[in-house]
Scaffold this motif. Structure first.
Motif, short mmCIF file in Angstrom:
data_model
loop_
_atom_site.label_atom_id
_atom_site.label_comp_id
_atom_site.label_asym_id
_atom_site.label_seq_id
_atom_site.Cartn_x
_atom_site.Cartn_y
_atom_site.Cartn_z
N THR A 298 4.89 4.66 5.59
CA THR A 298 5.28 3.70 6.02
C THR A 298 5.17 3.19 4.48
O THR A 298 5.18 2.31 3.82
CB THR A 298 3.77 3.30 6.62
OG1 THR A 298 2.77 3.32 6.98
CG2 THR A 298 4.87 3.33 7.94
N GLY A 299 3.95 3.44 3.43
CA GLY A 299 3.65 3.46 2.65
C GLY A 299 4.69 3.28 1.52
O GLY A 299 4.90 2.90 -0.24
N ILE A 301 8.87 3.07 -0.05
CA ILE A 301 10.31 2.08 -0.24
C ILE A 301 11.39 2.53 -0.25
O ILE A 301 10.95 3.82 -1.44
CB ILE A 301 9.87 0.76 -0.45
CG1 ILE A 301 8.85 -0.25 -0.58
CG2 ILE A 301 11.23 0.37 -0.34
CD1 ILE A 301 9.05 -1.56 -1.49
N ASP A 321 3.88 1.36 -1.85
CA ASP A 321 2.85 -0.16 -1.27
C ASP A 321 1.56 0.17 -0.67
O ASP A 321 1.90 0.38 0.77
CB ASP A 321 3.75 -1.37 -0.66
CG ASP A 321 3.36 -2.61 -0.13
OD1 ASP A 321 1.72 -2.78 -1.25
OD2 ASP A 321 3.84 -3.50 -0.80
N GLU A 323 -0.56 -1.47 0.65
CA GLU A 323 -1.09 -1.92 1.88
C GLU A 323 -0.64 -2.05 2.71
O GLU A 323 -0.64 -2.59 4.73
CB GLU A 323 -0.85 -4.04 0.34
CG GLU A 323 -1.64 -3.93 -0.54
CD GLU A 323 -1.99 -5.70 -0.92
OE1 GLU A 323 -0.72 -5.93 0.29
OE2 GLU A 323 -2.50 -6.42 -1.30
N ARG A 324 0.74 -1.84 2.51
CA ARG A 324 1.76 -1.84 3.80
C ARG A 324 2.03 -0.33 4.36
O ARG A 324 2.86 -0.10 6.00
CB ARG A 324 3.42 -1.94 4.21
CG ARG A 324 3.85 -1.27 2.52
CD ARG A 324 5.51 -1.69 2.19
NE ARG A 324 5.92 -1.62 2.83
CZ ARG A 324 7.19 -0.78 3.68
NH1 ARG A 324 6.90 0.41 2.95
NH2 ARG A 324 7.68 -0.97 4.68
N ASP A 326 0.19 2.61 6.16
CA ASP A 326 -0.89 3.17 7.43
C ASP A 326 -1.40 4.32 7.37
O ASP A 326 -0.68 5.55 6.74
CB ASP A 326 0.48 3.77 8.28
CG ASP A 326 -0.52 3.69 10.04
OD1 ASP A 326 -1.77 3.68 10.27
OD2 ASP A 326 -0.16 3.77 10.86
N GLN A 402 -0.35 9.56 1.03
CA GLN A 402 -1.20 8.39 0.83
C GLN A 402 -2.69 9.15 -0.17
O GLN A 402 -3.12 8.73 -0.77
CB GLN A 402 -1.20 7.47 1.57
CG GLN A 402 -2.44 6.51 0.90
CD GLN A 402 -2.56 5.04 2.34
OE1 GLN A 402 -1.54 5.74 3.16
NE2 GLN A 402 -3.29 4.06 2.26
#
Length: 496
Positions: A298-299, A301, A321, A323-324, A326, A402
């Protein structure tokens, strides 16, 4: 009574007003110039990649390279004459193939040059180095009359080859054609010491490769074994060709012979009549892999972004990103490389996989020609944490999650460049790719016994092959010298 004329357009007033506007706009532009970070023009910059990344990309198998010139050296000792007694002969074919090689599509317009030399009794003088005698007409080496020297001084020739590369800047591929005969035990001992010294320098210090190609061809002449000269007509006596050059040069030349459709040098030759072994500590080229998203990410793109970093046009880039992302996601950006990429069955090397990875952070204010040349545009973040990598067989996978980015500090805003390199290492004693060198070898006593047999020799060996095998393997068995890097992958991550 005359009417008063109507007042026209006053250019003086317009000029004053225009000047005020220009001053106002100029003030705004000046304010912006001096209060914001200046934009950088990248038009005249060739590349801004870190040197380790640029080096691997420049050595990529996807990059077209010119193999360069070829120096072809013929052993003109008397025992070589029997190789050219028949027509066509292998030596004449090799001279023609080499000339065709430098005129092939592997080269850009103009091709390469081939210089033909003879050696045998040639002596290398360190005080006043001179090249072996050069011949303009390669056809001379296809005639028995030129083979009149009484010795084969390969050690002296190798000293010249090393000297010409180091002192004269020669980058030519050296092709040495010989029967690799050694006169006696003393000659073998000297061969291992002196020849070994030159080859050690070439492989370890110069990063060169040594290829050993041997072909079995008809022979009709005298074979000098120690102090004896034995006349023999043999259906297949080994002819040895030593290839010394950059890993790319040696592999490219052999692969050209492999596809040339001329026996005994092409792949059409029976396996029992042609063998090849390649020794060295560098790959001929680096295979580049592509990154891919793995699992739930999810982080990241998935849409690659465009970068304006000179030299990075061919590197995939992704947005991360934080912030996006999980925190529970275990997926990420997968970097996969093969430790055995490009390995051929004739290469003498261990097969234990190895890998390393690094991260750099871009300083956009240093994107100018001077900064790029010095490597100052990128700051090293450090090595990739080993926990993100795994090895399955010869495949190395590294997942940029992440958590990994957090450990590196690469989750904060900025542009990052990640590289993973894989290769092989391992002790190579009695490596199968060099086993044929023992099988094709005969010492002097074995060779004389075979030549004197009442039925006549049909198949003989070469005294110098086994000592040469020991010399080359000795260097590759030293820990730390046996590593070869074979593949790499890079990715640019824009953290937001």
């Amino acid at each position: 009574m005359a009417r008063r004329a109507e007042k026209g357009f006053d250019w003086r007033i317009a000029a004053v007003a225009g000047g005020i506007v220009v001053l106002f706009v100029g003030a705004i532009i000046a304010y912006r110039i001096f209060t914001k970070e200046p934009e950088v023009s990248l038009d005249n910059v060739a590349t801004c990649l870190p040197a380790p990344v640029e080096n691997y990309r420049a050595a990529s198998s996807a990059i077209r390279r010119n193999p360069g010139d070829v120096d072809l050296y013929f052993d003109v000792s008397g025992g070589m004459a029997g190789y050219v007694a028949n027509s066509p002969n292998a030596i004449g074919n090799l001279a023609s193939l080499t000339r065709n090689f430098t005129r092939s599509s592997l080269y850009s317009a103009g091709g390469g040059e081939v210089d033909y030399y003879k050696f045998g009794e040639y002596r290398f003088n360190r005080a006043e180095p001179e090249a072996p005698e050069q011949f303009e007409d390669p056809a001379a080496f296809a005639r028995p009359a030129i083979y009149t020297d009484s010795e084969t001084r390969i050690a002296d020739l190798l000293e010249w080859v090393l000297h010409s590369r180091e002192s004269e800047g020669s980058g030519a591929l050296s092709v040495i054609v010989t029967d690799l005969m050694l006169d006696d035990r003393e000659a073998i001992d000297a061969f291992e010491a002196s020849v070994g010294g030159s080859l050690r320098t070439m492989i370890v210090e110069e990063g060169l490769s040594v290829g050993i190609l041997a072909v079995r061809v008809p022979f009709n002449g005298r074979i000098f074994v120690g102090t004896e000269a034995v006349s023999a007509s043999i259906s297949d006596r080994p002819l040895v060709i030593l290839l010394i050059g950059t890993p790319y040069q040696v592999r490219t030349y052999f692969e050209y012979l492999d596809t040339a459709e001329i026996t005994p040098f092409s792949a059409d030759t029976a396996v029992s009549d042609r063998s090849f072994a390649l020794f060295g500590l560098e790959a001929g080229s680096i295979v580049l892999g592509e990154p891919a998203l793995s699992g739930v990410s999810t982080g990241f793109i998935a849409r690659p972004i465009q970068t304006r970093i000179p030299g990075a046009e061919g590197i995939q880039s992704y947005v991360f990103d934080a912030e996006r992302a999980d925190a529970a996601d275990e997926g990420g950006l997968l970097l996969s490389v093969e430790a055995d990429a490009g390995v051929a069955d004739f290469e003498v090397i261990g097969n234990q996989p190895l890998w390393e990875g690094w991260v750099w952070r871009l300083d956009p204010t240093m994107l100018d020609a001077e900064g790029c040349e010095s490597g100052a545009a990128w700051t090293s973040v450090g090595a990739l944490p080993p926990g993100g990598g795994s090895v399955s067989g010869q495949t190395v996978n590294y997942t940029l999650t992440q958590d990994v980015l957090n450990q590196l500090g690469a989750d904060r805003e900025g542009t990052y460049l990640v590289q993973v390199v894989a290769g092989q290492r391992g002790i190579v004693n009695d490596h199968p790719a060099a086993a044929w060198m023992t099988e094709w070898s005969m010492d002097n006593s074995q060779l004389l016994q075979r030549l004197r047999a009442s039925s006549g020799a049909q198949r003989t060996g070469v005294p110098g092959l086994e000592p040469l095998r020991r010399i080359l393997l000795a260097e590759l068995m030293i820990p730390g010298r046996e590593e070869i890097e074979r593949s790499a992958t890079q990715v640019i991550i824009q953290s937001e």
